[in-house]
Design a protein around this motif. Structure first.
Motif, short mmCIF file in Angstrom:
data_model
loop_
_atom_site.label_atom_id
_atom_site.label_comp_id
_atom_site.label_asym_id
_atom_site.label_seq_id
_atom_site.Cartn_x
_atom_site.Cartn_y
_atom_site.Cartn_z
N GLY A 135 0.83 -1.20 0.00
CA GLY A 135 0.00 0.00 0.00
C GLY A 135 0.85 1.24 0.00
O GLY A 135 0.63 2.18 -0.77
N ILE A 136 1.89 1.24 0.85
CA ILE A 136 2.77 2.40 0.93
C ILE A 136 3.49 2.61 -0.39
O ILE A 136 3.57 3.73 -0.91
CB ILE A 136 3.79 2.22 2.07
CG1 ILE A 136 3.08 2.29 3.42
CG2 ILE A 136 4.87 3.29 2.00
CD1 ILE A 136 3.95 1.95 4.58
N TYR A 137 3.97 1.52 -0.97
CA TYR A 137 4.71 1.64 -2.23
C TYR A 137 3.80 2.20 -3.31
O TYR A 137 4.19 3.08 -4.08
CB TYR A 137 5.26 0.28 -2.66
CG TYR A 137 6.11 0.35 -3.89
CD1 TYR A 137 7.34 0.98 -3.87
CD2 TYR A 137 5.67 -0.20 -5.09
CE1 TYR A 137 8.12 1.08 -4.99
CE2 TYR A 137 6.44 -0.11 -6.23
CZ TYR A 137 7.67 0.51 -6.17
OH TYR A 137 8.43 0.60 -7.30
N LYS A 138 2.56 1.71 -3.31
CA LYS A 138 1.63 2.15 -4.33
C LYS A 138 1.34 3.64 -4.19
O LYS A 138 1.38 4.38 -5.18
CB LYS A 138 0.32 1.36 -4.22
CG LYS A 138 0.02 0.51 -5.44
CD LYS A 138 -1.07 -0.47 -5.14
CE LYS A 138 -2.38 -0.17 -5.83
NZ LYS A 138 -3.44 -1.06 -5.36
N SER A 139 1.10 4.06 -2.95
CA SER A 139 0.73 5.47 -2.79
C SER A 139 1.94 6.37 -3.03
O SER A 139 1.80 7.47 -3.55
CB SER A 139 0.12 5.73 -1.41
OG SER A 139 1.02 5.39 -0.41
N LEU A 140 3.13 5.88 -2.67
CA LEU A 140 4.33 6.67 -2.96
C LEU A 140 4.50 6.83 -4.48
O LEU A 140 4.80 7.91 -4.97
CB LEU A 140 5.57 5.96 -2.40
CG LEU A 140 6.06 6.38 -1.04
CD1 LEU A 140 7.25 5.55 -0.65
CD2 LEU A 140 6.44 7.85 -1.05
N LYS A 141 4.27 5.72 -5.18
CA LYS A 141 4.46 5.73 -6.62
C LYS A 141 3.47 6.69 -7.27
O LYS A 141 3.84 7.47 -8.14
CB LYS A 141 4.26 4.32 -7.15
CG LYS A 141 5.08 4.01 -8.38
CD LYS A 141 5.10 2.53 -8.61
CE LYS A 141 4.97 2.19 -10.06
NZ LYS A 141 4.67 0.77 -10.26
N GLU A 142 2.23 6.64 -6.77
CA GLU A 142 1.23 7.54 -7.32
C GLU A 142 1.62 8.98 -7.05
O GLU A 142 1.46 9.86 -7.90
CB GLU A 142 -0.13 7.26 -6.70
CG GLU A 142 -0.93 6.26 -7.50
CD GLU A 142 -2.20 5.89 -6.80
OE1 GLU A 142 -2.85 6.80 -6.25
OE2 GLU A 142 -2.52 4.69 -6.78
N GLU A 143 2.14 9.20 -5.85
CA GLU A 143 2.59 10.53 -5.46
C GLU A 143 3.65 11.03 -6.44
O GLU A 143 3.66 12.18 -6.84
CB GLU A 143 3.17 10.41 -4.05
CG GLU A 143 3.10 11.64 -3.20
CD GLU A 143 1.71 12.20 -3.11
OE1 GLU A 143 1.60 13.39 -3.38
OE2 GLU A 143 0.74 11.47 -2.79
N VAL A 144 4.53 10.12 -6.83
CA VAL A 144 5.65 10.50 -7.69
C VAL A 144 5.19 10.79 -9.11
O VAL A 144 5.62 11.75 -9.73
CB VAL A 144 6.72 9.38 -7.69
CG1 VAL A 144 7.72 9.61 -8.79
CG2 VAL A 144 7.44 9.35 -6.36
N ILE A 145 4.28 9.97 -9.63
CA ILE A 145 3.90 10.16 -11.03
C ILE A 145 2.68 11.06 -11.19
O ILE A 145 2.20 11.26 -12.30
CB ILE A 145 3.63 8.81 -11.74
CG1 ILE A 145 2.56 8.04 -10.98
CG2 ILE A 145 4.89 8.00 -11.85
CD1 ILE A 145 2.16 6.75 -11.67
N LYS A 146 2.22 11.65 -10.07
CA LYS A 146 0.98 12.40 -10.09
C LYS A 146 1.02 13.56 -11.07
O LYS A 146 0.13 13.74 -11.89
CB LYS A 146 0.68 12.92 -8.68
CG LYS A 146 -0.69 13.50 -8.52
CD LYS A 146 -0.99 13.76 -7.07
CE LYS A 146 -0.03 14.77 -6.50
NZ LYS A 146 -0.23 15.00 -5.07
N ASP A 147 2.10 14.37 -10.99
CA ASP A 147 2.11 15.56 -11.83
C ASP A 147 2.73 15.28 -13.20
O ASP A 147 3.35 16.13 -13.80
CB ASP A 147 2.82 16.70 -11.11
CG ASP A 147 4.15 16.25 -10.53
OD1 ASP A 147 4.51 15.08 -10.78
OD2 ASP A 147 4.81 17.03 -9.84
N SER A 148 2.57 14.06 -13.64
CA SER A 148 2.91 13.61 -15.00
C SER A 148 4.37 13.82 -15.38
O SER A 148 4.80 13.48 -16.45
CB SER A 148 1.99 14.25 -16.05
OG SER A 148 2.37 15.59 -16.24
N LYS A 149 5.15 14.46 -14.51
CA LYS A 149 6.58 14.44 -14.80
C LYS A 149 7.28 13.90 -13.55
O LYS A 149 6.95 14.27 -12.42
CB LYS A 149 7.10 15.82 -15.17
CG LYS A 149 6.90 16.85 -14.08
CD LYS A 149 7.59 18.14 -14.44
CE LYS A 149 7.44 19.10 -13.26
NZ LYS A 149 7.37 20.46 -13.57
N ILE A 150 8.18 13.00 -13.79
CA ILE A 150 8.86 12.38 -12.66
C ILE A 150 10.15 13.14 -12.41
O ILE A 150 10.96 13.30 -13.32
CB ILE A 150 9.16 10.91 -12.96
CG1 ILE A 150 7.89 10.20 -13.38
CG2 ILE A 150 9.74 10.24 -11.74
CD1 ILE A 150 8.12 8.80 -13.85
#
Lengths: 579, 199
Positions: free
Chosen positions: A432-447
């Motif tokens: 769950g943490i990994y997933k939400s972190l990943k979403e957090e990272v790719i949220k603004d469409s630029k990593i």
């Protein structure tokens, strides 16, 4: 006891014994050479031929022993964690309902702080004897295991001493040392067995004729056997010194000699002692706290318990350890055991109001700062797992401003501190943490590069994946290093200096065009560069520094990037200025 | 001619070996210095952890110990003071006054934590309570972690100090201005004792 003195002495003695050990192997090889050349002297007339036989057979047997030991070492090295599972160990992680396990995990954390070794994986073995063991070839991939008997019969302080003893085995690299010794012994044993085979087969074929094979067999049989016995005896002496070393380190980490003595007395008093039932126990006996086997015909891996007690407390009266007194200790142990089991039973019958898993909360408290590396707070509606975000925000609200103002070093230590807490969560929470972190990272469409580095730093902890233990070849190293360094070059502030000029001393590092680089490449390279040779890692750090400082100023962000890279490839604690 | 060449070669090789030796000594000193610096930040992390944990623990204890409000409030007060002192010190590490206040408030926090734990002795029933037991464990572990991180720092400072005092490391250390580092001291030994929990 003066534990620093004792550690120094034990290390010195180990060194001397190691010299003896390897010279005994050398002696066996030379002796084989001498006996073979004497034995075969009659068959060859020329003096020159005899000398050649001597040289070839000495070198041959030495090479043979080395090759066998390398094969055996490699075989054992491939399955390090299998030792625990072979013995029947069960991994403990996540939030523990059981008080005893919670305490055990706490103690492991405390000793990790006291010894400076990262937190290992934690196991327990459902057996009633008092014992513990450790495994791991480097301090970053280690494990520790304690029997149920030790958890139930020892007080908190005593359990701490046991865990500290095991940490010392990890810190001092005893597993690696033992592996090499075992491998060499296997080489000698095979020479011995080869001799026996030759003797038997030639004996069966023709009893009358004293043919060549029987003589050679006899030489191998005798010298291999003697060599095996001598080297085995030396190995057991070395193993004993390592035990003294671990006892001394245990006292250093806990600053409490009484508890280590208490453990040893309890082992003597315990009915099952420290014996383990499993048949795979031989592989791990040198990493145990006390001998898990009880057999006449093998070399002890541990000194006599009385001697160990005396080494810790010079004025301890060993004569007091009579049957009678040990019986008292045993009774005392039973009462502790009963109390602990009682509390377990009570817990099962009466459902009490749960405080809320403290460790989960503190895990969140540490996870919070991580989001600040990304410079944004997770929003409840964005995160895939609402409960995590919900838990962090109220808990962290008071500390928000403080964390924003932390300096880079403390931020890095926060990140390090996250790891042990995450390890204790169960796998669904980790996912769950990994997933939400990943979403957090790719949220603004630029990593962003930084976000990505943090993600790949935490990935091995959050996502369980088995990687083979292997050494990176130079070709692979240059391939991955080129990717990482090229990316670093792109991400850095623009400089006038050409990439190729920066890494001019290393011709094998290529510049890779940005269009050919993806984040997945970086993730891959960070993953595999962990297995690079130490020298290569040093080179990588140096080149990375060169790229970072090429614009002749170092920003906080750049320091953080450097630190994350060194952490991810497994050389923590190097600051930019030290490379 | 030949002898001169051999002597010269041996000389050059000797110089190279010597330089390599000096470099390895220098690297050894840097490694030791890094270890002790690293363990200092660990203390910081553990103190921070303790600051975060204490309010939670007190909150839980409140449920069971209505009459002991004073002690509980004293713990929170001491925690807040120690926390702000730690912040002040972090903002300006060279300030001697801030360091002194930090040591003092740290000591006060330790002492009040000690009396907090001693409270449980007055409640034999409570001691058997599962929640309280978990709470006590959390307290013990937290205090242990703080003191172990200090101990680890002192141990690594000692290794570093011995490392740079030995000959020939001492010469290199002097050349590059690596000096002895003082160990951390706990102001009052008794205060440390008070924090120890007996089961």
């Amino acid at each position: 006891m003066n534990f620093f003195e004792a550690q120094y002495e034990a290390k010195q003695k180990t060194r001397n014994l190691l010299v003896l050990f390897f010279s005994s192997v050398l002696t066996v090889s030379v002796l084989i050479g001498i006996s073979l050349s004497i034995y075969l002297k009659d068959s060859f007339d020329t003096e020159n031929m005899v000398l050649t036989i001597f040289v070839y057979s000495s070198l041959g047997s030495f090479g043979f022993i080395s090759i066998v030991s390398l094969i055996k070492t490699e075989y054992l090295r491939r399955n390090p964690s299998s030792i625990f599972t072979n013995l029947g160990g069960i991994e403990i992680s996540g939030v523990q309902e059981d008080f005893i396990f919670e305490q055990y995990l706490n103690i492991v954390e405390e000793m990790s702080i006291a010894s400076g070794v990262p937190i290992p994986s934690v196991y327990y073995l459902p057996e009633s004897s008092i014992n513990a063991f450790a495994c791991g070839f480097d301090i970053h991939n280690a494990g520790i295991c304690v029997t149920r008997g030790a958890l139930e019969n020892l007080t908190r302080d005593e359990l701490q001493a046991v865990v500290a003893h095991e940490f010392s085995h990890i810190l001092n690299g005893d597993m690696n040392l033992n592996l090499k010794l075992t491998g060499t012994l296997a080489g000698l044993l095979i020479i011995f067995k080869l001799g026996r085979l030759l003797l038997r087969s030639s004996g069966r074929r023709s009893r009358k004729k004293g043919n060549g094979a029987a003589g050679i067999g006899a030489i191998f049989f005798a010298l291999g056997g003697i060599g095996y016995l001598v080297a085995g005896w030396l190995k057991s002496k070395i193993s004993k010194e390592r035990e003294y070393l671990a006892d001394a380190s245990s006292v250093q980490f806990t600053r409490n000699p009484d508890s280590m003595v208490g453990v040893l007395v309890k082992i003597m008093a315990n009915v099952q002692g420290s014996q383990l039932k499993s048949s795979h126990v031989d592989d791990a006996s040198h990493m145990c706290i006390s001998d898990p086997t009880k057999s006449f015909f093998s070399f002890d891996t541990h000194p006599a318990t009385e001697k160990r007690i005396l080494a810790i407390k010079e004025n301890y009266n060993v004569k007091e350890l009579t049957e009678e007194n040990l019986l008292k200790v045993r009774e005392n142990m039973y009462s502790i055991q009963r109390e602990r089991q009682d509390s377990l039973r009570k817990k099962n019958t009466k459902k009490e109001e749960i405080i809320g898993p403290e460790s989960f909360k503190s895990a969140m408290a540490y996870l919070g700062p991580m989001f600040f590396f990304l410079n944004k707070l997770p929003q409840g509606q964005v995160s895939s797992d609402k409960s995590i975000a919900d838990m962090i925000i109220p808990f962290m609200q008071n500390e928000l401003d403080e964390i924003k103002n932390l300096n880079t070093d403390t931020k890095i230590h926060y990140l390090e501190a996250v790891v042990p807490f995450i390890r204790r969560l169960d796998s669904t929470e980790k996912e769950g943490i990994y997933k939400s972190l990943k979403e957090e990272v790719i949220k603004d469409s630029k990593i962003k590069f930084m976000e990505f580095l943090i993600l790949s730093y935490l990935r091995p902890v959050l996502v369980e994946e088995k990687l083979p233990i292997k050494d990176l070849s130079s070709n692979e190293f240059y391939k991955y290093a080129s990717m990482l360094l090229s990316y670093l070059y792109y991400e850095g502030d623009s400089t006038d200096i050409n990439f190729i000029d920066l890494v001019s001393e290393e011709k094998s590092i290529n510049f890779i065009l940005k269009s050919e680089l993806g984040y997945l490449n970086i993730m891959d390279s960070l993953k595999w560069l962990r297995f690079a040779k130490p020298k290569d890692k040093e080179l990588l750090c140096k080149l990375a520094k060169k790229i970072i400082v090429s614009d002749s100023k170092i920003s906080d962000k750049e320091r953080l990037i450097f630190c994350l890279i060194t952490q991810s490839i497994g050389v923590p604690g190097i600051a930019l200025k030290d490379v | 001619m030949n002898t001169i060449l051999v002597v010269g070669l041996v000389f050059i090789v000797g110089i190279f070996l010597f330089i390599g030796y000096l470099i390895s000594i220098y690297n050894g000193i840097i490694r030791l210095a890094n270890i002790y610096k690293n363990s200092f930040s660990q203390i910081d992390v553990q103190l921070q952890r303790r600051f975060e944990l204490i309010p939670n623990l007190v909150e839980t204890a409140k449920k069971y110990m209505e009459h002991e409000k004073e002690t509980l409030e004293a713990v929170i007060l001491a925690r807040n003071q120690a926390h702000s002192a730690a912040q002040a010190l972090k903002a300006d590490p060279s300030n001697a006054g801030a360091a002194k206040t930090f040591n003092k408030t740290e000591g006060a926090l330790g002492a009040s934590m000690g009396s907090f734990m001693a409270l449980f002795e007055n409640y034999p029933d409570l001691k058997a309570n599962e929640n309280i037991k978990a709470l006590m464990e959390e307290l013990t572990s937290t205090e242990n972690k703080v003191s172990f991180s200090r101990q680890n720092y002192n141990d690594s400072v000692m290794t570093y100090n011995i490392g740079i005092q030995q000959f020939p490391q001492s010469i290199i250390a002097n050349m590059f201005q690596y000096r002895d580092v003082p160990q951390l001291e706990v102001e009052d030994v008794k205060m440390r004792e008070a924090v120890k929990v007996q089961f």
